[in-house]
Scaffold this motif. Structure first.
Motif, PDB file in Angstrom:
ATOM      1  N   LYS A 124       6.712  -1.744  -4.464  1.00 50.23           N
ATOM      2  CA  LYS A 124       6.462  -0.210  -4.523  1.00 50.23           C
ATOM      3  C   LYS A 124       5.216   0.051  -5.243  1.00 50.23           C
ATOM      4  O   LYS A 124       4.556   0.947  -4.806  1.00 50.23           O
ATOM      5  N   GLU A 125       5.031  -0.426  -6.301  1.00 51.44           N
ATOM      6  CA  GLU A 125       3.732  -0.339  -7.040  1.00 51.44           C
ATOM      7  C   GLU A 125       2.611  -0.585  -6.294  1.00 51.44           C
ATOM      8  O   GLU A 125       1.404  -0.019  -6.364  1.00 51.44           O
ATOM      9  N   LEU A 126       2.679  -1.930  -5.340  1.00 54.43           N
ATOM     10  CA  LEU A 126       1.592  -2.223  -4.628  1.00 54.43           C
ATOM     11  C   LEU A 126       1.275  -1.310  -3.603  1.00 54.43           C
ATOM     12  O   LEU A 126       0.061  -0.921  -3.419  1.00 54.43           O
TER      13      LEU A 126
ATOM     14  N   THR B  30       5.861   2.704   3.943  1.00 51.19           N
ATOM     15  CA  THR B  30       7.143   2.092   4.715  1.00 51.19           C
ATOM     16  C   THR B  30       6.597   1.008   5.457  1.00 51.19           C
ATOM     17  O   THR B  30       7.684   0.023   5.407  1.00 51.19           O
ATOM     18  N   LYS B  31       5.768   1.053   6.278  1.00 51.79           N
ATOM     19  CA  LYS B  31       5.539  -0.251   7.183  1.00 51.79           C
ATOM     20  C   LYS B  31       5.187  -1.439   6.068  1.00 51.79           C
ATOM     21  O   LYS B  31       5.774  -2.530   6.518  1.00 51.79           O
ATOM     22  N   PHE B  32       4.430  -1.254   5.082  1.00 50.26           N
ATOM     23  CA  PHE B  32       4.319  -2.269   4.113  1.00 50.26           C
ATOM     24  C   PHE B  32       5.488  -2.742   3.478  1.00 50.26           C
ATOM     25  O   PHE B  32       5.631  -4.014   3.361  1.00 50.26           O
ATOM     26  N   GLU B  33       6.329  -1.874   3.054  1.00 43.79           N
ATOM     27  CA  GLU B  33       7.625  -2.147   2.443  1.00 43.79           C
ATOM     28  C   GLU B  33       8.473  -2.861   3.503  1.00 43.79           C
ATOM     29  O   GLU B  33       9.227  -4.022   3.134  1.00 43.79           O
ATOM     30  N   ARG B  34       8.609  -2.537   4.557  1.00 40.58           N
ATOM     31  CA  ARG B  34       9.337  -3.289   5.731  1.00 40.58           C
ATOM     32  C   ARG B  34       8.903  -4.676   5.774  1.00 40.58           C
ATOM     33  O   ARG B  34       9.478  -5.756   5.875  1.00 40.58           O
ATOM     34  N   ALA B  35       7.507  -4.711   5.799  1.00 43.83           N
ATOM     35  CA  ALA B  35       6.720  -6.220   6.058  1.00 43.83           C
ATOM     36  C   ALA B  35       6.963  -7.177   4.881  1.00 43.83           C
ATOM     37  O   ALA B  35       7.226  -8.196   5.176  1.00 43.83           O
ATOM     38  N   CYS B  36       7.259  -6.356   3.785  1.00 42.80           N
ATOM     39  CA  CYS B  36       7.635  -7.029   2.455  1.00 42.80           C
ATOM     40  C   CYS B  36       9.025  -7.567   2.497  1.00 42.80           C
ATOM     41  O   CYS B  36       9.546  -8.216   1.536  1.00 42.80           O
ATOM     42  N   GLY B  37       9.879  -7.208   3.286  1.00 39.76           N
ATOM     43  CA  GLY B  37      11.122  -7.150   3.204  1.00 39.76           C
ATOM     44  C   GLY B  37      12.194  -6.605   2.249  1.00 39.76           C
ATOM     45  O   GLY B  37      13.245  -6.789   2.037  1.00 39.76           O
TER      46      GLY B  37
ATOM     47  N   ASP C  88      -6.033   3.924  -2.253  1.00 45.85           N
ATOM     48  CA  ASP C  88      -7.295   3.482  -1.551  1.00 45.85           C
ATOM     49  C   ASP C  88      -7.283   3.725  -0.409  1.00 45.85           C
ATOM     50  O   ASP C  88      -8.676   4.133   0.002  1.00 45.85           O
ATOM     51  N   ASN C  89      -6.338   3.932   0.422  1.00 46.71           N
ATOM     52  CA  ASN C  89      -6.531   4.396   1.724  1.00 46.71           C
ATOM     53  C   ASN C  89      -5.595   5.235   2.220  1.00 46.71           C
ATOM     54  O   ASN C  89      -4.083   4.973   2.491  1.00 46.71           O
ATOM     55  N   PRO C  90      -6.017   6.754   2.490  1.00 43.62           N
ATOM     56  CA  PRO C  90      -4.852   7.732   2.699  1.00 43.62           C
ATOM     57  C   PRO C  90      -4.265   7.284   4.089  1.00 43.62           C
ATOM     58  O   PRO C  90      -2.957   7.998   4.265  1.00 43.62           O
ATOM     59  N   ASN C  91      -4.552   6.647   4.908  1.00 44.56           N
ATOM     60  CA  ASN C  91      -3.756   6.025   6.195  1.00 44.56           C
ATOM     61  C   ASN C  91      -2.890   4.978   5.688  1.00 44.56           C
ATOM     62  O   ASN C  91      -2.103   4.836   6.845  1.00 44.56           O
ATOM     63  N   PHE C  92      -2.726   4.263   4.536  1.00 50.18           N
ATOM     64  CA  PHE C  92      -1.860   3.373   4.609  1.00 50.18           C
ATOM     65  C   PHE C  92      -0.194   3.761   4.612  1.00 50.18           C
ATOM     66  O   PHE C  92      -0.152   4.917   4.287  1.00 50.18           O
ATOM     67  N   ASP C  93       0.467   3.011   5.408  1.00 48.20           N
ATOM     68  CA  ASP C  93       1.613   3.279   5.580  1.00 48.20           C
ATOM     69  C   ASP C  93       2.815   2.446   4.562  1.00 48.20           C
ATOM     70  O   ASP C  93       2.853   1.365   4.839  1.00 48.20           O
TER      71      ASP C  93
END
Length: 67
Positions: free
Chosen positions: A41-43, A57-64, A50-55
């Motif tokens: 979550k912190e990452l 939820t997608k990142f959290e899913r990718a991290c498991g 840094d990037n307003p288009n950063f997703d």
């Protein structure tokens, strides 16, 4: 684009959370899963700034950390 400041911020977040994880495991007071979720979550929060288009939820899913 990721730069030295990004890598430094990621390293600082990981360092902080890994120290907390070590302390918790040594004391037997906490499971590591909540700490892992905090790391992700912190990452994600940092990367979103840094990037307003950063997703996030997608990142959290990718991290498991979420299904």
């Amino acid at each position: 684009m990721m730069t030295k400041k990004h890598y430094k911020a990621i390293a600082e977040i990981l360092n902080k959370k890994f120290l907390e994880m070590d302390n918790s495991l040594c004391n037997g007071t906490q499971d590591v899963v909540p700490i892992q979720e905090e790391i992700v979550k912190e990452l994600a929060t940092f990367l979103k700034t840094d990037n307003p288009n950063f997703d996030k939820t997608k990142f959290e899913r990718a991290c498991g950390t979420i299904i």
